[in-house]
Write an enzyme that holds these catalytic residues in place. Sequence first.
Site, mmCIF file in Angstrom:
data_model
loop_
_atom_site.group_PDB
_atom_site.id
_atom_site.type_symbol
_atom_site.label_atom_id
_atom_site.label_comp_id
_atom_site.label_asym_id
_atom_site.label_seq_id
_atom_site.Cartn_x
_atom_site.Cartn_y
_atom_site.Cartn_z
ATOM 1 N N GLY A 14 11.368 -18.485 30.106
ATOM 2 C CA GLY A 14 10.532 -17.797 29.090
ATOM 3 C C GLY A 14 11.356 -17.744 27.672
ATOM 4 O O GLY A 14 10.875 -17.762 26.629
ATOM 5 N N ILE A 15 12.620 -17.177 28.043
ATOM 6 C CA ILE A 15 13.369 -17.116 26.771
ATOM 7 C C ILE A 15 13.982 -18.357 26.193
ATOM 8 O O ILE A 15 13.582 -18.557 24.857
ATOM 9 C CB ILE A 15 14.710 -16.204 26.926
ATOM 10 C CG1 ILE A 15 14.392 -14.923 27.640
ATOM 11 C CG2 ILE A 15 15.684 -16.059 25.767
ATOM 12 C CD1 ILE A 15 15.444 -13.952 28.313
ATOM 13 N N ARG A 39 8.462 -23.441 48.119
ATOM 14 C CA ARG A 39 9.854 -23.041 47.536
ATOM 15 C C ARG A 39 10.635 -22.532 48.649
ATOM 16 O O ARG A 39 10.088 -21.263 49.110
ATOM 17 C CB ARG A 39 9.627 -22.570 46.182
ATOM 18 C CG ARG A 39 10.861 -21.922 45.941
ATOM 19 C CD ARG A 39 10.807 -20.903 44.673
ATOM 20 N NE ARG A 39 12.053 -20.789 43.983
ATOM 21 C CZ ARG A 39 12.314 -19.581 43.581
ATOM 22 N NH1 ARG A 39 11.328 -18.543 43.422
ATOM 23 N NH2 ARG A 39 13.517 -19.398 42.943
ATOM 24 N N LEU A 63 16.780 -19.934 31.002
ATOM 25 C CA LEU A 63 16.775 -18.465 30.706
ATOM 26 C C LEU A 63 15.326 -17.632 30.734
ATOM 27 O O LEU A 63 14.372 -17.805 30.096
ATOM 28 C CB LEU A 63 17.122 -18.205 29.090
ATOM 29 C CG LEU A 63 18.235 -19.249 28.808
ATOM 30 C CD1 LEU A 63 18.564 -19.361 27.243
ATOM 31 C CD2 LEU A 63 19.671 -18.659 29.278
ATOM 32 N N ARG A 119 19.900 -8.272 36.205
ATOM 33 C CA ARG A 119 21.177 -8.565 36.964
ATOM 34 C C ARG A 119 22.438 -8.570 35.853
ATOM 35 O O ARG A 119 22.465 -8.919 34.787
ATOM 36 C CB ARG A 119 21.103 -9.877 37.564
ATOM 37 C CG ARG A 119 20.314 -10.041 38.637
ATOM 38 C CD ARG A 119 20.008 -11.175 39.590
ATOM 39 N NE ARG A 119 18.594 -11.499 39.496
ATOM 40 C CZ ARG A 119 18.328 -12.779 39.515
ATOM 41 N NH1 ARG A 119 18.821 -13.869 39.935
ATOM 42 N NH2 ARG A 119 16.809 -13.168 39.503
ATOM 43 N N LYS A 136 2.748 -16.893 45.216
ATOM 44 C CA LYS A 136 2.415 -17.668 44.166
ATOM 45 C C LYS A 136 2.116 -18.902 44.628
ATOM 46 O O LYS A 136 2.565 -19.494 45.415
ATOM 47 C CB LYS A 136 3.696 -17.844 43.295
ATOM 48 C CG LYS A 136 3.878 -16.763 41.869
ATOM 49 C CD LYS A 136 4.987 -17.198 41.024
ATOM 50 C CE LYS A 136 5.581 -16.247 40.067
ATOM 51 N NZ LYS A 136 6.841 -16.736 39.669
ATOM 52 N N GLU A 189 8.620 -25.983 37.558
ATOM 53 C CA GLU A 189 9.234 -25.761 38.631
ATOM 54 C C GLU A 189 8.087 -26.348 39.779
ATOM 55 O O GLU A 189 8.310 -27.085 40.777
ATOM 56 C CB GLU A 189 9.631 -24.574 39.327
ATOM 57 C CG GLU A 189 10.839 -24.161 38.524
ATOM 58 C CD GLU A 189 11.271 -22.680 38.398
ATOM 59 O OE1 GLU A 189 10.685 -21.871 37.690
ATOM 60 O OE2 GLU A 189 12.338 -22.213 39.053
ATOM 61 N N GLU A 216 12.342 -21.145 26.194
ATOM 62 C CA GLU A 216 11.289 -21.829 25.749
ATOM 63 C C GLU A 216 10.615 -21.137 24.205
ATOM 64 O O GLU A 216 9.997 -21.891 23.468
ATOM 65 C CB GLU A 216 10.042 -21.773 26.743
ATOM 66 C CG GLU A 216 10.593 -22.866 27.943
ATOM 67 C CD GLU A 216 9.494 -22.692 29.109
ATOM 68 O OE1 GLU A 216 8.321 -22.293 28.870
ATOM 69 O OE2 GLU A 216 10.001 -22.917 30.146
HETATM 70 P P1 ADP Z 1 10.574 -15.553 35.327
HETATM 71 O O1 ADP Z 1 12.156 -15.873 35.627
HETATM 72 O O2 ADP Z 1 10.315 -14.341 35.948
HETATM 73 O O3 ADP Z 1 9.702 -16.824 35.735
HETATM 74 P P2 ADP Z 1 10.092 -16.185 32.669
HETATM 75 O O4 ADP Z 1 10.773 -17.742 32.613
HETATM 76 O O5 ADP Z 1 8.588 -16.151 32.168
HETATM 77 O O6 ADP Z 1 10.503 -15.198 33.776
HETATM 78 O O7 ADP Z 1 10.966 -15.431 31.238
HETATM 79 C C1 ADP Z 1 10.620 -14.004 31.030
HETATM 80 C C2 ADP Z 1 11.377 -13.577 29.744
HETATM 81 O O8 ADP Z 1 10.902 -14.666 28.765
HETATM 82 C C3 ADP Z 1 11.270 -12.339 29.469
HETATM 83 O O9 ADP Z 1 12.495 -11.674 29.064
HETATM 84 C C4 ADP Z 1 10.383 -12.273 28.284
HETATM 85 O O10 ADP Z 1 10.626 -11.312 27.321
HETATM 86 C C5 ADP Z 1 10.911 -13.502 27.632
HETATM 87 N N1 ADP Z 1 10.140 -14.195 26.652
HETATM 88 C C6 ADP Z 1 8.848 -14.682 26.785
HETATM 89 N N2 ADP Z 1 8.517 -14.819 25.412
HETATM 90 C C7 ADP Z 1 9.290 -14.773 24.507
HETATM 91 C C8 ADP Z 1 9.499 -14.791 23.117
HETATM 92 N N3 ADP Z 1 8.539 -15.295 22.378
HETATM 93 N N4 ADP Z 1 10.528 -14.389 22.509
HETATM 94 C C9 ADP Z 1 11.580 -13.966 23.161
HETATM 95 N N5 ADP Z 1 11.553 -13.704 24.524
HETATM 96 C C10 ADP Z 1 10.444 -14.146 25.316
#
Ligand code: ADP
Length: 396
Positions: free
Chosen positions: A326-327, A88, A204, A236, A16, A382, A329
């Site tokens: 992702g979760i 990283r 998350l 996990r 990446k 990050e 935010e």
């Molecule tokens: P990584 O740790 O691989 O960088 P991310 O930070 O992108 O992953 O987070 C991925 C998670 O965020 C997945 O479980 C995805 O379903 C969740 N996610 C993204 N958008 C939403 C949303 N609108 N509602 C719920 N979960 C979400």
Amino acid sequence: MSHSVLVINCGSSSIKFAIVPAANNLAPTQTRRSGLAENLGTPDAVLKLINEQGEKKTIALPNADHQTALTHILNELGNEPPIAIGHRVVHGGEKFTQAVQIDDQVLAAIRETTPLAPLHNPANLLGIEATLELFADLPQVAVFDTAFHQTMPPQAFRYALPEELYRQHSIRRYGFHGSSHAYVTHHVDKLLGSTNHGWLSAHLGNGCSTCAVWQGKSLDTSMGLTPLEGLVMGTRSGTVDPSLHVHLVRTLGWSIDEIDQILNKKSGLLGLSGISNDMRTLTELAKEDHAGATLAIEVFCYRLAQSLAAMSCALPEFTGIIFTGGIGENSAEIRARTLALLPHFGLHIDETKNQKMIRGAEGRIDYDDDSGRQIWVIPTDEEGQIALETRSVLGL
Ligand code: ADP
């Protein structure tokens, strides 16, 4: 000459990267030139790129290795080479308490840390070695996921195990996601104009961790010797009974590798729901009363709330909670459900603000009227944090 920093996150079959301009250090990631090379070493190897305007491009690179992919990435930068490269690196052990400029000694020390991160550090080293050959004139910096947590006191980082396991074999809690927890907590401190705060940060994503940060420093975090400890994650398990391995060996005759695979790849949200590791999918399924999805969300939020309560013991003063990843935010539902399990925390969520906080928005989701502690949603960055630390180490 551009003054951007090239940030590289190298996995065993992927790279990446992101170009972080000087003035754009902490800007939203959407406007950054970035990309992902994946399936390296296979006929399906491919380089996916996105530019500042959000335009996407895919280049097939059949059988390309890391070095070939990096050469293509370099070509993409055209006549604007970066002034430095930030890598990283997952595990810095106790040796690295902050980012460091890479030289032969640093490379040797990262290699020595490999037993602590047998999958990740060799992949990170592969990227560093390839870039050292390709960009011999550029200063390169290693930024460790673990370094931010080196300020944890022994009461937080020691396991209750015989001392020699710590002294001779480095077995202790290290913590990960350091760049993310550092970024979001320092970012809110900056917005508030002071570091005199005690935050609980919840990262998350596919991986999940909580962290207690006091006056800008990590005092405890939920991940431990490895990134498996702590919260329920995408695939996990998070924390399980430490005798589970022994139990599975004795009763089912499973090998250590099988157990490792189950706990890392088949557990968490995927294992509980029996259907998906993706929180968005699970949230949709739970609306249709899917039993596995409902249970996965309940366990996820309960364990997250438990972890936040545990982390609060580390803070001399508690200012509030920051959600990211992702979760964190994007999911108003997970934020609200988790906070509902912590009524004694004095957090008053404003549901109107909570619902609006998606897709890169940042801000407070409490009433902001001194009626309770602060609740923030901050999109993590990050790459921005790695670029910032790279500049700082090099005095750029
Ligand atoms: P990584 O740790 O691989 O960088 P991310 O930070 O992108 O992953 O987070 C991925 C998670 O965020 C997945 O479980 C995805 O379903 C969740 N996610 C993204 N958008 C939403 C949303 N609108 N509602 C719920 N979960 C979400």
